[in-house]
Structure formats: structure tokens, C-alpha cells
Design an enzyme around this catalytic site. Structure first.
Site, PDB file in Angstrom:
ATOM      1  N   ASP A  67      40.828  42.574  40.504  1.00  0.00           N
ATOM      2  CA  ASP A  67      41.926  42.980  39.621  1.00  0.00           C
ATOM      3  C   ASP A  67      41.691  42.488  38.198  1.00  0.00           C
ATOM      4  OD1 ASP A  67      43.218  44.267  41.645  1.00  0.00           O
ATOM      5  OD2 ASP A  67      44.803  42.781  41.911  1.00  0.00           O
ATOM      6  N   HIS A  71      38.664  48.684  40.095  1.00  0.00           N
ATOM      7  CA  HIS A  71      38.879  47.514  40.956  1.00  0.00           C
ATOM      8  C   HIS A  71      37.717  47.367  41.940  1.00  0.00           C
ATOM      9  CE1 HIS A  71      41.046  44.793  43.743  1.00  0.00           C
ATOM     10  NE2 HIS A  71      40.500  45.539  44.686  1.00  0.00           N
ATOM     11  N   GLU A  72      37.285  48.471  42.559  1.00  0.00           N
ATOM     12  CA  GLU A  72      36.168  48.415  43.506  1.00  0.00           C
ATOM     13  C   GLU A  72      34.864  48.043  42.793  1.00  0.00           C
ATOM     14  OE1 GLU A  72      36.793  48.484  46.588  1.00  0.00           O
ATOM     15  OE2 GLU A  72      38.887  49.050  46.281  1.00  0.00           O
ATOM     16  N   HIS A 112      34.477  44.397  42.680  1.00  0.00           N
ATOM     17  CA  HIS A 112      33.862  43.821  43.878  1.00  0.00           C
ATOM     18  C   HIS A 112      32.337  43.896  43.783  1.00  0.00           C
ATOM     19  CE1 HIS A 112      37.534  43.066  46.005  1.00  0.00           C
ATOM     20  NE2 HIS A 112      37.906  44.335  46.044  1.00  0.00           N
ATOM     21  N   GLU A 168      40.103  39.710  45.793  1.00  0.00           N
ATOM     22  CA  GLU A 168      40.983  40.765  45.299  1.00  0.00           C
ATOM     23  C   GLU A 168      41.499  40.444  43.901  1.00  0.00           C
ATOM     24  OE1 GLU A 168      41.542  43.718  46.731  1.00  0.00           O
ATOM     25  OE2 GLU A 168      40.056  43.035  48.205  1.00  0.00           O
TER      26      GLU A 168
END
Length: 458
Positions: free
Chosen positions: A393, A308-309, A312, A389
């Protein structure tokens, strides 16, 4: 001649009415949103199906009671703030307090910087007294209604308030003096210098965060090689080309909240994992407090969070958020400078013509005049953060880590339970992240979309 001198001269009374309307609309809207959340909480008697088996009914009941208490107290806060704010504007509170500070120092000095310090001191006392109706309402009514016993006797709250007044001066007085001095020194376009200083400071913070701020939380080390966690994280990092030497673990001291985040760029980029995110903090269960045993994620679930990070990082969210924040603050400072130099604004709240105290101007503009823009900007930025976010995801889902991320989200929530059901409008107005139910629903939506599109590699 300043550029606003060519504008129509608005009647200060009209400006006062506009300021009062701004306060009225803002506080009533916040009360409406909070009431919506309270109604959702009242109607959410059963544990949501998605979290059934995760949240024990008794824990959910306690979380629901706490949320009801919080929302009702928040409504009361907004109501008290509405009444007092309108009284401050209509009755000339700020000119009165400034006059009181001026009379206090009249035998000594008439310098604005020293009067500003006394004004801030008096204002701090007033703010503590301003909070009394909320405190009394909470302790004398709400805690009895919801069965939440008070932790401290009343006289201890008085001691805490007096101590807060004294300690806050250590920050507020130097800050007030710095504001008055810098505005006087920098002149008419001081707000542009403020923006430039903030822009440079935030950029430098990226460099110095690991060395100045992180040590306050704990000790930061590169994720050790040769461990099962390193192998799991390396697997997902290698796929997207993220260097493992930029993945760190923070050995926290007292923090209990589980977290991981990405920040930085180029050679400064980092993924930071709190040790509280690891199962049993990566330690033997015998070395932990009983309430810490069983908390945390498995290695594959941690890899899902890291994926998930990485989303980003791949989407450039750090760059985008930085640019958006710089632009937002530039617009804020531009509007601030425009309103700060408008003499009619000071006259509207009760000051005599020509008297425009610097520190009072900061309060009036930031607290009242800029509210419409700051509210709109805040809603848009929160929407954008939630969009980030969801994008991260979605990236984890495409990488085949949907199940791991979903299990990780549920486990993190189970470790730090709070009330999970929120009114959609309330959440859009206040939350930086989608709620746990929204994120689980989004993963199901991605699953359904993938099923319609055909099989994919996991």
C-alpha cells in the site's frame, strides 16, 4: 541409540498434564479473543464514519447480526472442543480406538497399515458425532435468538454427515496408508524427506499453477492490448519496468469474489486480475445477472490495485514469503520428528510401553504437542503478511495511486460486504490482511506524512 535417549526420562503423567495445560491455555485464549470480538460487535451499533454512505444501515445491521451469531457459535465450539479434548487425553481415547481397530481386524491381520485404515474410519465417525453438540446449539438456540432460519431439516444434516463420512474415506484412507508406508520405508529421518518433498512440490507448483490450478477457476489470457484498461495498467507497469506480457486476466466461471494477486519470479512472474474485479466484469450490462450489474472497479481503480501488486514484486515479497515458509516447515518437521519418536508421549496418552502407532503419533503431535510452536509461528507469519500488505500500500501511495487504491478498497468492500469492525487483538491473531478500516487509516497516515514532508509528484 537415539539422541533423546540421553535426555531425562519424563514421567508420562507429567507429559499428560503438560498436554492438558496446552489444550486448556490454547482454547481459553481463543475464547477470550472471540469474546473480545463479540463485545466489539455488540458495541458497534452505528456504521463507521469511514464507510458511512457506502454501507446501507440495514445491510450493516444484517452483517452485525451474522457476526454476533458467528462469534457466539465459535465460543461454543472452543468450549466443546476443550472439554472433549481433555476427555480424550485423560480417558485414553486414542488407545481405546486403536484397540477397537485392532480387535476388528484380529481374525484377518495384525499389520499396522490395515489397522491404521480402520482406526481412521472409526475416527472419522467420531469426528462427525463430536460436532453434534455444536450443531444442536446452533440450530436449537442461536438461529432462534438471531432470527436466522435454518436452511435444512435435521434429517438432511444426518444424510450430509453420513455422506461426508463415506466421501472423506476416498481421501483419508489413501493418505493414512501413504503416511504409514512412507514412515516405515524412510525410517528414522522420514520427517526430513517429508520436508524435502514439500519444498520441491511447492517450487514445482509455481511452474504448474497456471496450467493445473487456474483452469479450475477459469480461462487465463494475457491482458488484451488496445483497450482502455490495458493503457491504464501499462502506464503504471512501464514506470516500474514490469512487462505487460506478464499481466493476465482470468475469465472466471462462477466465482463472485473480486481479487488480484502477484506470484512467481523471473520469467515466471505474473500479475493476475480476476474479471470480477472489472466493472461489470468487462462485459455489457445486458449480459449479466441483475446482482452483478455495477460491481467492479473503474480502469483507474484497477490500475491502483495493480500498483499495489507491483509493490509486492518490487519488495520481493514472493521470495521472502517462500523462504519464510520453507524455514517454518523445516522447523515444524524437526520438532515433529523429535516428538514423534519420543515413546513417553505415547505412554502419556495411554498406550502401553513400546506401542507407538504411526498414524496416532501424527495426530497426537500435530494436534497437541506442537500447538505452542504452531500458534507462535502462525501469529508471526500473519503479522509478516500484514506487514507485506502495508508495504505494498505504501508503494502504491508513493507511486501516486493512493486515491485510486483507496476508492478501489472501498468499492471492493461495498461489492462484498461483511462486518468491518474487528478487535485489534483478534485481528492480529487471525487475519492475513489488515481490515478495511485499518487500510484506510494507513492511507490517511501516509497522506499526513506526505503533507509534513512537502509536495510530491502524483
Amino acid at each position: 541409540m537415539a539422541f533423546y535417549d540421553t535426555w531425562p526420562k519424563w514421567d508420562p503423567v507429567i507429559i499428560l498434564v503438560v498436554l492438558c495445560l496446552i489444550v486448556l491455555v490454547d482454547r481459553i485464549w481463543e475464547m477470550i479473543l472471540t469474546k473480545r470480538q463479540q463485545l466489539v460487535c455488540l458495541n458497534s451499533i452505528m456504521v463507521p464514519d469511514e464507510l458511512r454512505g457506502i454501507i446501507p444501515p440495514e445491510v450493516y445491521f444484517r452483517a452485525r447480526i451474522y457476526e454476533l451469531h458467528k462469534t457466539e457459535l465459535q465460543i461454543w465450539k472452543y468450549l466443546i472442543d476443550l472439554i472433549l479434548s481433555l476427555c480424550e487425553l485423560a480417558l485414553g481415547f486414542y488407545p481405546f480406538l486403536w484397540g477397537l481397530a485392532t480387535k476388528t481386524l484380529q481374525p484377518v491381520t495384525s499389520a499396522e497399515i490395515w489397522i491404521s485404515l480402520i482406526f481412521v474410519f472409526y475416527l472419522t465417525i467420531y469426528i462427525c458425532l463430536r460436532f453434534l453438540p455444536v450443531l444442536i446449539y446452533d440450530k436449537c438456540l442461536l438461529e432462534l435468538r438471531y432470527g436466522l432460519s435454518g436452511k435444512f431439516p435435521w434429517y438432511l444434516y444426518c444424510c450430509i454427515g453420513a455422506l461426508a463420512i463415506l466421501l472423506s474415506q476416498l481421501v483419508l484412507l489413501p493418505l493414512a496408508a501413504a503416511i504409514v508406508f512412507s514412515v516405515t520405508l524412510l525410517g528414522y529421518y522420514f520427517f526430513l524427506w517429508f520436508w524435502l518433498f514439500w519444498a520441491v512440490f511447492t517450487l514445482l507448483l509455481v511452474f504448474f499453477l497456471p496450467y493445473c490450478c487456474i483452469p479450475c477457476i477459469g480461462r487465463q489470457v494475457v491482458l488484451p492490448e488496445g483497450t482502455a484498461l490495458h493503457a491504464e495498467v501499462k502506464r503504471v507497469c512501464d514506470v516500474v519496468g514490469f512487462p505487460m506480457k506478464r499481466v493476465f486476466i482470468i475469465k472466471t466461471r462462477t466465482m463472485q469474489y473480486s481479487n488480484a494477486y502477484f506470484y512467481g519470479s523471473c520469467c515466471l512472474k505474473r500479475i493476475v486480475i480476476f474479471d470480477t474485479l472489472l466493472l461489470n466484469k468487462g462485459m455489457d450490462a445486458n449480459d449479466l445477472h441483475p446482482y452483478e450489474v455495477g460491481r467492479g472497479l473503474t480502469n483507474t481503480q484497477v490500475a491502483g490495485v495493480v500498483c499495489h501488486e507491483l509493490g509486492h514484486w518490487k519488495h520481493g515479497h514472493f521470495y521472502k514469503a517462500t523462504i519464510i515458509m520453507k524455514l517454518h516447515f523445516f522447523l515444524t518437521m524437526g520438532l515433529f520428528g523429535l516428538l514423534f519418536h519420543c515413546p513417553q508421549l505415547y505412554m502419556a496418552v495411554g498406550f502401553e510401553s513400546g506401542l507407538c502407532p504411526i498414524i496416532v503419533g501424527f495426530i497426537i503431535v500435530l494436534r497437541f504437542a506442537l500447538t505452542p510452536y504452531l500458534t507462535l509461528a502462525n501469529v508471526l507469519m500473519l503479522w509478516n503478511l500484514r506487514r507485506f500488505e502495508y508495504a505494498a500500500d505504501s508503494f502504491a501511495h508513493r507511486m501516486g495511486y493512493s486515491i485510486q487504491l483507496r476508492l478501489a478498497l472501498v468499492k471492493i468492500y461495498a461489492d462484498h460486504m461483511s462486518f468491518p469492525v474487528y478487535d485489534n487483538c483478534y485481528a492480529r491473531w487471525h487475519h492475513t490482511h489488515p481490515t478495511i478500516l485499518q487500510r484506510l487509516a494507513y492511507q490517511q497516515k501516509l497522506d499526513a506524512k506526505a503533507m509534513r514532508s512537502g509536495p510530491y509528484q502524483t
